[in-house]
Design a protein around this motif. Structure first.
Motif, PDB file in Angstrom:
ATOM      1  N   ASN A  84      16.212   0.869 -18.882  1.00 45.92           N
ATOM      2  CA  ASN A  84      14.813   1.909 -19.036  1.00 45.92           C
ATOM      3  C   ASN A  84      14.568   2.620 -20.125  1.00 45.92           C
ATOM      4  N   LEU A  85      15.660   3.268 -20.815  1.00 50.29           N
ATOM      5  CA  LEU A  85      14.902   3.807 -21.641  1.00 50.29           C
ATOM      6  C   LEU A  85      14.606   3.260 -23.059  1.00 50.29           C
ATOM      7  N   LEU A  86      14.321   1.648 -23.127  1.00 51.66           N
ATOM      8  CA  LEU A  86      13.167   0.911 -24.250  1.00 51.66           C
ATOM      9  C   LEU A  86      12.048   1.000 -23.492  1.00 51.66           C
ATOM     10  N   TRP A  87      12.254   0.385 -22.692  1.00 52.13           N
ATOM     11  CA  TRP A  87      11.364   0.228 -21.307  1.00 52.13           C
ATOM     12  C   TRP A  87       9.960   1.732 -22.149  1.00 52.13           C
ATOM     13  N   LEU A  88      10.382   2.439 -22.730  1.00 53.11           N
ATOM     14  CA  LEU A  88       9.351   3.774 -22.902  1.00 53.11           C
ATOM     15  C   LEU A  88       9.049   3.345 -24.305  1.00 53.11           C
ATOM     16  N   ALA A  89       9.055   2.492 -24.890  1.00 49.81           N
ATOM     17  CA  ALA A  89       8.296   1.809 -26.059  1.00 49.81           C
ATOM     18  C   ALA A  89       7.585   1.200 -25.733  1.00 49.81           C
ATOM     19  N   VAL A  90       7.344   0.893 -24.806  1.00 50.59           N
ATOM     20  CA  VAL A  90       6.015   1.149 -24.324  1.00 50.59           C
ATOM     21  C   VAL A  90       4.983   1.415 -24.243  1.00 50.59           C
ATOM     22  N   PRO A  91       4.541   2.315 -22.650  1.00 52.11           N
ATOM     23  CA  PRO A  91       4.049   3.215 -22.833  1.00 52.11           C
ATOM     24  C   PRO A  91       3.870   4.362 -24.118  1.00 52.11           C
ATOM     25  N   LEU A  92       4.808   4.529 -25.551  1.00 52.61           N
ATOM     26  CA  LEU A  92       4.713   4.962 -26.855  1.00 52.61           C
ATOM     27  C   LEU A  92       4.165   3.848 -27.374  1.00 52.61           C
ATOM     28  N   GLY A  93       3.941   2.646 -27.670  1.00 49.65           N
ATOM     29  CA  GLY A  93       3.139   1.970 -28.120  1.00 49.65           C
ATOM     30  C   GLY A  93       1.862   1.949 -28.393  1.00 49.65           C
ATOM     31  N   VAL A  94       1.369   2.264 -26.618  1.00 49.30           N
ATOM     32  CA  VAL A  94      -0.099   1.919 -26.638  1.00 49.30           C
ATOM     33  C   VAL A  94      -0.664   3.806 -26.877  1.00 49.30           C
ATOM     34  N   LEU A  95       0.533   4.859 -26.990  1.00 48.27           N
ATOM     35  CA  LEU A  95      -0.732   5.969 -27.772  1.00 48.27           C
ATOM     36  C   LEU A  95      -0.652   5.841 -28.889  1.00 48.27           C
ATOM     37  N   TRP A  96       0.362   5.477 -29.605  1.00 45.89           N
ATOM     38  CA  TRP A  96       0.336   4.692 -31.436  1.00 45.89           C
ATOM     39  C   TRP A  96      -1.098   3.938 -31.703  1.00 45.89           C
ATOM     40  N   ALA A  97      -0.962   2.758 -30.499  1.00 43.51           N
ATOM     41  CA  ALA A  97      -2.407   1.801 -31.444  1.00 43.51           C
ATOM     42  C   ALA A  97      -3.572   2.598 -30.789  1.00 43.51           C
ATOM     43  N   SER A  98      -3.873   3.678 -29.910  1.00 41.88           N
ATOM     44  CA  SER A  98      -4.569   4.272 -29.418  1.00 41.88           C
ATOM     45  C   SER A  98      -5.450   5.060 -30.618  1.00 41.88           C
ATOM     46  N   VAL A  99      -4.869   6.410 -30.842  1.00 41.53           N
ATOM     47  CA  VAL A  99      -4.222   7.363 -31.515  1.00 41.53           C
ATOM     48  C   VAL A  99      -4.835   6.212 -33.066  1.00 41.53           C
ATOM     49  N   LEU A 100      -4.404   5.712 -33.232  1.00 41.24           N
ATOM     50  CA  LEU A 100      -3.881   4.446 -34.800  1.00 41.24           C
ATOM     51  C   LEU A 100      -5.236   3.737 -34.982  1.00 41.24           C
ATOM     52  N   GLY A 101      -6.058   3.528 -33.927  1.00 39.98           N
ATOM     53  CA  GLY A 101      -6.745   2.265 -33.906  1.00 39.98           C
ATOM     54  C   GLY A 101      -8.493   3.022 -34.181  1.00 39.98           C
ATOM     55  N   CYS A 102      -8.159   4.372 -33.532  1.00 40.57           N
ATOM     56  CA  CYS A 102      -9.354   5.141 -33.709  1.00 40.57           C
ATOM     57  C   CYS A 102      -9.606   5.212 -35.095  1.00 40.57           C
ATOM     58  N   VAL A 103      -8.267   5.832 -35.770  1.00 41.52           N
ATOM     59  CA  VAL A 103      -8.460   6.642 -37.918  1.00 41.52           C
ATOM     60  C   VAL A 103      -8.706   5.513 -38.231  1.00 41.52           C
ATOM     61  N   TRP A 104      -8.180   4.243 -37.629  1.00 37.62           N
ATOM     62  CA  TRP A 104      -8.636   2.862 -38.903  1.00 37.62           C
ATOM     63  C   TRP A 104      -9.869   2.756 -38.609  1.00 37.62           C
ATOM     64  N   LEU A 105     -10.795   2.819 -37.261  1.00 43.40           N
ATOM     65  CA  LEU A 105     -12.830   2.713 -36.921  1.00 43.40           C
ATOM     66  C   LEU A 105     -13.264   3.630 -37.532  1.00 43.40           C
ATOM     67  N   TRP A 106     -12.855   4.738 -37.487  1.00 40.47           N
ATOM     68  CA  TRP A 106     -13.675   6.407 -37.103  1.00 40.47           C
ATOM     69  C   TRP A 106     -13.458   6.840 -38.710  1.00 40.47           C
ATOM     70  N   LEU A 107     -11.699   6.793 -39.018  1.00 39.50           N
ATOM     71  CA  LEU A 107     -11.879   8.032 -40.616  1.00 39.50           C
ATOM     72  C   LEU A 107     -11.792   7.368 -41.569  1.00 39.50           C
ATOM     73  N   LEU A 108     -11.169   5.397 -41.578  1.00 41.55           N
ATOM     74  CA  LEU A 108     -11.230   4.875 -42.642  1.00 41.55           C
ATOM     75  C   LEU A 108     -12.227   4.664 -43.395  1.00 41.55           C
ATOM     76  N   GLU A 109     -12.443   4.046 -44.205  1.00 36.70           N
ATOM     77  CA  GLU A 109     -13.931   3.253 -45.200  1.00 36.70           C
ATOM     78  C   GLU A 109     -13.840   2.155 -44.541  1.00 36.70           C
ATOM     79  N   ALA A 110     -14.555   1.747 -43.983  1.00 39.38           N
ATOM     80  CA  ALA A 110     -14.674   0.290 -43.443  1.00 39.38           C
ATOM     81  C   ALA A 110     -15.612  -0.368 -44.704  1.00 39.38           C
ATOM     82  N   PRO A 111     -14.721  -1.927 -44.383  1.00 37.16           N
ATOM     83  CA  PRO A 111     -15.126  -3.199 -45.954  1.00 37.16           C
ATOM     84  C   PRO A 111     -16.554  -3.431 -45.384  1.00 37.16           C
ATOM     85  N   ASP A 112     -17.567  -3.569 -46.605  1.00 33.48           N
ATOM     86  CA  ASP A 112     -18.939  -4.124 -46.318  1.00 33.48           C
ATOM     87  C   ASP A 112     -18.610  -5.138 -45.043  1.00 33.48           C
ATOM     88  N   PRO A 113     -19.913  -5.055 -43.790  1.00 30.80           N
ATOM     89  CA  PRO A 113     -19.833  -6.281 -43.306  1.00 30.80           C
ATOM     90  C   PRO A 113     -20.183  -7.514 -43.731  1.00 30.80           C
TER      91      PRO A 113
END
Length: 539
Positions: A84-113
């Motif tokens: 039960n405790l280990l399965w908490l890694a999945v929702p925690l991962g969803v949280l981190w993926a959402s937050v860090l995904g936004c950072v990587w998309l909108w706060l960091l400099e994107a490469p030349d398309p």
């Protein structure tokens, strides 16, 4: 399970992990050499630094604390609570993926398309790959805790081969796909991992083998979150320990991937230079990752099971403490000798290695200097891996919390050092900053180990004192190989290069012969524990 049994299983696990890491590094080595011929160094920089950092950050922050906490202690825990405790890694991962995904998309400099298209979808796919891997986390911990060592080897081997084959096929047949190639390969890798672990446990639990082996879980449904009759849903003691490790894991991730965070967030190097640095970094860390990291992971399990966390030496079973002290001493001696060999020979053969691997693209610039410095850094990595795996296994929860403050200070100092030294010295500054911080971490762990065994008859830190004859052999080898490089390498043709390699081979054989003669206890440990898996069947 006695300390001797745990040691045997940990040694077996270490041997399999070393084999797995060798395969992983060799495949990555060959894959990088292959893709260098088809894609730009800027694309490699985006994939190997920017996107891989997103993936590793999400995975590490979501699961590392659960792994360390749930593999601690002996066999008194309720495994349904742990699941039960280990399965908490999945929702925690969803949280981190959402937050860090936004950072990587909108706060960091994107490469030349125009030069590197499809950056946005690639960020989402790498985050999805991280979440997919977290689905196997409860099964991974079960396999590690019960020493199902072949499962990890088979699962990760199949996943690595699948990823490499797909990448090589796509860079040849569809190079215009760019970042989609590496995103698809990462999804295939994590998908294979999940499928292999799930298939194994489905077969294991449904075949009756689990009941015959007194496995703590008997039904497939026990692998999913469920209520625990008469007890709390999760083990509260382990949950608190997980929280302590979670606070520490954030700081440890910064220390582990610090140079990539500096490159990503502070833009001290362009994507092309990041690609070159990452290639050199991967080449320099091959031995560290396929030898030292598996040993650290496997023997952390051993120390965590044999020692009682937070208790003084005299309050534990003396036979088990003696076994732990002897193993720690031999491990320290082993990684120190291997690290010294890498440092000595890495200095004289860095230029030749890079020239053979990537041609003038790698050997004409700062690549050889980077690899020489990295050879010295490997020695610190080796010692730190063993000292920290013992320290983290023996610390009490309160000591782990206090160490979090130390890690915070090291993280902040590392970021400042990385930025300043890189601005001053270029890419070499990253390695120097890592060396300084690794030295401080080693010092803290050595102080803990010294105090831990202070009032006992054991002194495992003697493992950090190699014999004088080994040091003499290493010193002579350093002088001879440096002279050989000046005379033979590397503009005189293949015959002179072969002569330089021959000199190194003779020196290496002399060093190994000296180790066999002078370090008999170490040789016995390596032969009976680390290499026993290859010489006889498990009984």
């Amino acid at each position: 399970m006695t300390a001797k049994d745990v040691l045997k299983n940990a040694a077996t696990l270490a041997s399999y992990n070393v084999l797995l890491q060798v395969m992983f590094r060799v495949l990555t080595f060959l894959l990088n050499a292959f893709t260098l011929r088809f894609v730009s160094k800027e694309l490699i920089g985006v994939v190997n630094v920017r996107l891989t950092l997103l993936y590793s950050t999400v995975v590490f922050l979501s699961r590392e604390a659960f792994r360390r906490a749930c593999l601690s202690g002996k066999d008194e825990h309720n495994w349904r609570q742990i699941i039960n405790l280990l399965w908490l890694a999945v929702p925690l991962g969803v949280l981190w993926a959402s937050v860090l995904g936004c950072v990587w998309l909108w706060l960091l400099e994107a490469p030349d398309p125009q030069a590197i298209p499809h950056y946005g979808p690639a960020v989402g796919l790498f985050a999805l790959a991280a979440l997919q891997e977290l689905l196997a986390e409860p099964l991974w911990v079960l396999a590690q805790a019960h020493m199902f060592v072949r499962l990890k080897v088979v699962a990760e081997s199949l996943a690595m081969v699948a990823r490499c084959m797909l990448t090589m096929a796509l860079v040849v047949w569809a190079p215009q796909w760019g970042l989609y190639i590496f995103s698809a390969a990462q999804l295939v890798y994590t998908g294979f991992l999940v499928l292999c672990y799930a298939a194994f446990f489905l077969h294991f639990l449904s075949s009756g083998e689990a009941e015959r082996q007194s496995f703590p879980l008997c039904r497939v449904g026990d692998l999913l979150p469920s209520r625990v009759d008469g007890e709390s849903v999760v083990n509260l003691k382990l949950a608190r320990l997980t929280w302590s490790f979670f606070k520490q894991s954030f700081l440890k991730q910064i220390l582990t991937e610090g140079e990539r965070y500096v490159m990503t967030f502070l833009n001290v190097l362009n994507f092309g230079d990041q690609g070159i640095y990452d290639i050199v970094n991967n080449l320099g860390s091959m031995v560290a990752r396929f030898v030292f990291l598996p040993i650290e992971e496997s023997f952390y399990v051993f120390f965590a099971k044999v020692l009682e966390r937070g208790r003084e030496v005299r309050q534990q079973r003396q036979e088990e403490v003696a076994t732990a002290a002897e193993v720690l001493e031999c491990l320290l001696k082993f990684v120190l000798v291997v690290g010294l060999i890498i440092t000595v020979f890495g200095y004289a053969y860095s230029y030749l290695a890079l020239d053979l691997y990537g041609g003038s693209l790698l050997s004409s610039g700062t690549g050889p200097t980077l690899l020489r410095w990295y050879s010295g850094y490997v020695l610190l990595l080796a010692v730190n891996g063993v000292t920290e795996c013992f320290t983290f296994a023996a610390m009490s929860k309160e000591e782990v919390d206090r160490y979090n403050l130390v890690m915070l200070g090291l993280s902040v100092s590392f970021l400042f050092l990385s930025y300043f030294l890189t601005w001053w010295l270029g890419s070499v500054g990253f390695i120097l900053a890592n060396c300084l911080n690794m030295g401080l971490r080693i010092g803290h762990s050595l102080l803990f180990i010294h105090r831990y065994f202070l009032r006992s008859p054991w002194a495992p830190l003697r493992g950090l004192r190699p014999s004088p004859s080994v040091l003499l052999a290493l010193g002579l080898s350093a002088a001879l190989t440096a002279l050989s490089e000046a005379v033979f390498c590397c503009d005189g043709g293949w015959l002179f290069r072969a002569a330089h390699v021959a000199v190194g081979g003779v020196c290496l054989l002399a060093v190994l012969a000296t180790v066999l003669y002078a370090e008999t206890r170490l040789v016995h440990f390596v032969r009976t524990q680390l290499l026993s898996r290859y010489t006889k069947k498990e009984t």
